[in-house]
Design a protein around this motif. Sequence first.
Motif, PDB file in Angstrom:
ATOM      1  N   GLU A  18      14.248   1.611   7.316  1.00 19.49           N
ATOM      2  CA  GLU A  18      13.055   1.269   6.493  1.00 19.49           C
ATOM      3  C   GLU A  18      13.517   1.491   4.966  1.00 19.49           C
ATOM      4  O   GLU A  18      13.263   0.829   4.077  1.00 19.49           O
ATOM      5  CB  GLU A  18      11.927   1.880   6.756  1.00 19.49           C
ATOM      6  CG  GLU A  18      11.249   1.442   8.111  1.00 19.49           C
ATOM      7  CD  GLU A  18       9.772   1.911   8.302  1.00 19.49           C
ATOM      8  OE1 GLU A  18       9.297   2.798   7.276  1.00 19.49           O
ATOM      9  OE2 GLU A  18       9.519   1.957   9.225  1.00 19.49           O
ATOM     10  N   LEU A  74       9.664   5.770   8.053  1.00 18.41           N
ATOM     11  CA  LEU A  74       9.829   6.246   9.618  1.00 18.41           C
ATOM     12  C   LEU A  74      11.317   6.440  10.027  1.00 18.41           C
ATOM     13  O   LEU A  74      11.685   7.358  10.694  1.00 18.41           O
ATOM     14  CB  LEU A  74       9.463   5.523  10.377  1.00 18.41           C
ATOM     15  CG  LEU A  74       7.676   5.160  10.159  1.00 18.41           C
ATOM     16  CD1 LEU A  74       7.111   4.230  11.505  1.00 18.41           C
ATOM     17  CD2 LEU A  74       6.972   6.488  10.241  1.00 18.41           C
ATOM     18  N   THR A  97       8.530  11.209  -1.441  1.00 19.03           N
ATOM     19  CA  THR A  97       8.778  10.420  -0.092  1.00 19.03           C
ATOM     20  C   THR A  97       9.505   9.175  -0.337  1.00 19.03           C
ATOM     21  O   THR A  97       9.866   8.603   0.627  1.00 19.03           O
ATOM     22  CB  THR A  97       7.239  10.150   0.343  1.00 19.03           C
ATOM     23  OG1 THR A  97       6.465   9.327  -0.731  1.00 19.03           O
ATOM     24  CG2 THR A  97       6.474  11.333   0.504  1.00 19.03           C
ATOM     25  N   ALA A 156      -2.507   7.055   1.183  1.00 22.42           N
ATOM     26  CA  ALA A 156      -2.807   8.001   1.995  1.00 22.42           C
ATOM     27  C   ALA A 156      -1.967   9.462   1.635  1.00 22.42           C
ATOM     28  O   ALA A 156      -2.572  10.574   1.701  1.00 22.42           O
ATOM     29  CB  ALA A 156      -2.791   7.640   3.377  1.00 22.42           C
ATOM     30  N   ILE A 157      -0.651   9.117   1.557  1.00 22.62           N
ATOM     31  CA  ILE A 157       0.135  10.220   0.841  1.00 22.62           C
ATOM     32  C   ILE A 157      -0.286  10.954  -0.288  1.00 22.62           C
ATOM     33  O   ILE A 157      -0.297  12.088  -0.574  1.00 22.62           O
ATOM     34  CB  ILE A 157       1.876   9.885   1.027  1.00 22.62           C
ATOM     35  CG1 ILE A 157       2.158   9.387   2.322  1.00 22.62           C
ATOM     36  CG2 ILE A 157       2.547  11.042   0.370  1.00 22.62           C
ATOM     37  CD1 ILE A 157       3.530   8.847   2.427  1.00 22.62           C
ATOM     38  N   LYS A 184       0.208   3.092   2.870  1.00 22.06           N
ATOM     39  CA  LYS A 184       0.490   4.338   3.495  1.00 22.06           C
ATOM     40  C   LYS A 184       0.802   5.280   2.228  1.00 22.06           C
ATOM     41  O   LYS A 184       0.501   6.423   2.387  1.00 22.06           O
ATOM     42  CB  LYS A 184       1.883   4.031   4.094  1.00 22.06           C
ATOM     43  CG  LYS A 184       1.939   3.489   5.448  1.00 22.06           C
ATOM     44  CD  LYS A 184       3.450   3.313   6.127  1.00 22.06           C
ATOM     45  CE  LYS A 184       3.863   4.632   6.539  1.00 22.06           C
ATOM     46  NZ  LYS A 184       5.113   4.517   7.213  1.00 22.06           N
ATOM     47  N   TYR A 185       1.264   4.619   1.063  1.00 18.37           N
ATOM     48  CA  TYR A 185       1.699   5.532   0.141  1.00 18.37           C
ATOM     49  C   TYR A 185       0.189   6.322  -0.608  1.00 18.37           C
ATOM     50  O   TYR A 185       0.249   7.406  -1.080  1.00 18.37           O
ATOM     51  CB  TYR A 185       2.203   4.878  -1.035  1.00 18.37           C
ATOM     52  CG  TYR A 185       2.681   5.729  -2.340  1.00 18.37           C
ATOM     53  CD1 TYR A 185       3.538   6.550  -2.151  1.00 18.37           C
ATOM     54  CD2 TYR A 185       1.852   5.442  -3.449  1.00 18.37           C
ATOM     55  CE1 TYR A 185       3.890   7.284  -3.528  1.00 18.37           C
ATOM     56  CE2 TYR A 185       2.265   6.059  -4.758  1.00 18.37           C
ATOM     57  CZ  TYR A 185       3.434   7.364  -4.670  1.00 18.37           C
ATOM     58  OH  TYR A 185       3.590   7.889  -5.758  1.00 18.37           O
ATOM     59  N   GLU A 240       6.815  10.673   5.580  1.00 17.82           N
ATOM     60  CA  GLU A 240       5.795  10.070   5.797  1.00 17.82           C
ATOM     61  C   GLU A 240       5.779   8.560   5.303  1.00 17.82           C
ATOM     62  O   GLU A 240       5.014   7.802   6.058  1.00 17.82           O
ATOM     63  CB  GLU A 240       4.616  10.961   4.733  1.00 17.82           C
ATOM     64  CG  GLU A 240       4.492  12.102   5.162  1.00 17.82           C
ATOM     65  CD  GLU A 240       5.272  13.177   4.572  1.00 17.82           C
ATOM     66  OE1 GLU A 240       4.827  14.465   4.235  1.00 17.82           O
ATOM     67  OE2 GLU A 240       6.205  12.672   4.249  1.00 17.82           O
ATOM     68  N   LEU A 241       6.491   8.298   4.587  1.00 16.63           N
ATOM     69  CA  LEU A 241       6.503   6.846   3.966  1.00 16.63           C
ATOM     70  C   LEU A 241       7.362   5.781   4.664  1.00 16.63           C
ATOM     71  O   LEU A 241       7.151   4.846   5.161  1.00 16.63           O
ATOM     72  CB  LEU A 241       6.675   6.689   2.519  1.00 16.63           C
ATOM     73  CG  LEU A 241       6.700   5.433   1.878  1.00 16.63           C
ATOM     74  CD1 LEU A 241       5.163   4.828   1.787  1.00 16.63           C
ATOM     75  CD2 LEU A 241       7.167   5.511   0.246  1.00 16.63           C
ATOM     76  N   TYR A 294       1.834  -3.167   3.035  1.00 17.71           N
ATOM     77  CA  TYR A 294       1.859  -2.061   3.977  1.00 17.71           C
ATOM     78  C   TYR A 294       2.304  -0.914   3.361  1.00 17.71           C
ATOM     79  O   TYR A 294       1.574   0.282   3.820  1.00 17.71           O
ATOM     80  CB  TYR A 294       2.799  -2.672   5.131  1.00 17.71           C
ATOM     81  CG  TYR A 294       3.143  -1.656   6.205  1.00 17.71           C
ATOM     82  CD1 TYR A 294       2.125  -0.999   7.199  1.00 17.71           C
ATOM     83  CD2 TYR A 294       4.241  -1.079   6.238  1.00 17.71           C
ATOM     84  CE1 TYR A 294       2.487  -0.136   8.217  1.00 17.71           C
ATOM     85  CE2 TYR A 294       4.763   0.102   7.327  1.00 17.71           C
ATOM     86  CZ  TYR A 294       3.879   0.503   8.311  1.00 17.71           C
ATOM     87  OH  TYR A 294       3.991   1.424   9.276  1.00 17.71           O
ATOM     88  N   LEU A 295       3.341  -0.631   2.686  1.00 16.25           N
ATOM     89  CA  LEU A 295       3.978   0.660   2.029  1.00 16.25           C
ATOM     90  C   LEU A 295       2.967   1.304   1.080  1.00 16.25           C
ATOM     91  O   LEU A 295       2.813   2.323   0.994  1.00 16.25           O
ATOM     92  CB  LEU A 295       5.148   0.351   1.630  1.00 16.25           C
ATOM     93  CG  LEU A 295       6.345   0.116   2.614  1.00 16.25           C
ATOM     94  CD1 LEU A 295       7.533  -0.221   1.634  1.00 16.25           C
ATOM     95  CD2 LEU A 295       6.672   1.108   3.327  1.00 16.25           C
TER      96      LEU A 295
END
Length: 449
Positions: free
Chosen positions: A148, A144, A135, A122-123, A119-120, A141-142, A115-116
């Motif tokens: 976390e 919330l 991040t 996309a960053i 997201k990473y 962004e990574l 999951y991370l």
Amino acid sequence: MTAYIVLFFLLMVVLVWFLVRDKLSQKTIIVYLSWWTLWLVISTLNPFGMFPVANRVYLLLLLNVFMFTLGFVLYGQIRRRQKGRLLENGTFKRTVLNNSMFKLVLIVLLAAVGYLFFKYLAILNLKGAAGGRTTLFEVGELFLNKYEIFFYGLAIKPFAEVLAVVFICLLIFKRKPLILTLCSAFIFIYGAIGSGRMYYASIVIFLGYVLYLKKQILSTGIFELQPVKKATHEGAKRKFLLGVLLLLVVLLMAFITAQRLGYSGSKGEVLLSGGREFFKQSVWYMTGSFRALDYALAQDYAGMTGYFHGRATFAGFDGLVKIVVHGLGGTYESANNVIVPMIQETFLISPEIHYNFAYTNVLVHYLDFGIWGVAILPFLFGLFSRSMYCKFKETPTFPLLALIVCLFFSMMITVFKWPYQFSNEVIVMVALYLWHWITTKSIKKLKKC
């Protein structure tokens, strides 16, 4: 100074050769001495135009190495030797391969890092490698929220280190396709988050160390294999596969380096440029830490902060205390709150090279008690390290094997930094020892029944 360092190394090897009798400990401490000597000698040559290091700093570093080695050697002399015994519940098969809880944790954390990872990615598309890496250390962004960040730092990071040892042992001793695939996926995804190279470097060191001690490890029986000679073609095949793995890791680290620096061109050119830069940066990092220590002493960091009386060396525990106190609504300033902002400031170690963060293990010991800290604390670390090796010889279990492999990496990385300044490394040691203790405790209960 180069000649004195080499002479020191030879004298220490002679001391170890005569006083450390068990091969596991002897081979380990000789590698430790060789590693430190290598980088100290390279440092005296001032590679890539780096500024020279004051002789007093080299003497302080040699005192650190001497006291660690003395503690490591003396523990073996004062401890009453006990005959080793195999604990069936502590085998790799029982603790990992047939352990449903371990597999469940692996699957859950694999889903979390997956999951991370997405997201990473996309960053990365928005900020690039350098921006994406930042991040990892802040809410945004990574991550919330701070919970976390805590989960990543106090659960995922320690597990990743333990899993690296499991992965190496699966490759060398017990190949189980399903769990090996899951471990490989976790390692690749976790390492890709933040584009960090230290994790991949640790895997290479783990691999080399386990291969180096393969005979001694097999003799304990935790893999339920005998250290017998294998057919020539089988040994050649295994060496070839391990060589390919090592090459892939080196290429991966070269690619990560090139990505960070924004190199472009054909894939071959990018890898070649990244490889050259990775080699140079390795030398900068491992010898730059000596110059950083020189800088810290010249700037009188200890005078600026005052002595921490043990909290700097045990900053990993200190950080956990801070989390608990803040969770209960209190306030607490940890040692790292003071030290980390100071060591993150950049300075020059050559006319062109900027440096920060890593000051060897000596700085934190010095910040605790001055020169007495450099004498006493490495000595205690040496005692502790040897105690774990002796315990592994007496009651070998896989958790304890993983502990001494991680401990060996900690010994090596002291050239660069003090690993237990950070809570995740403390959690690795505590968790592995508790795992070992629970394993041996369950055996004692079975015996009572």
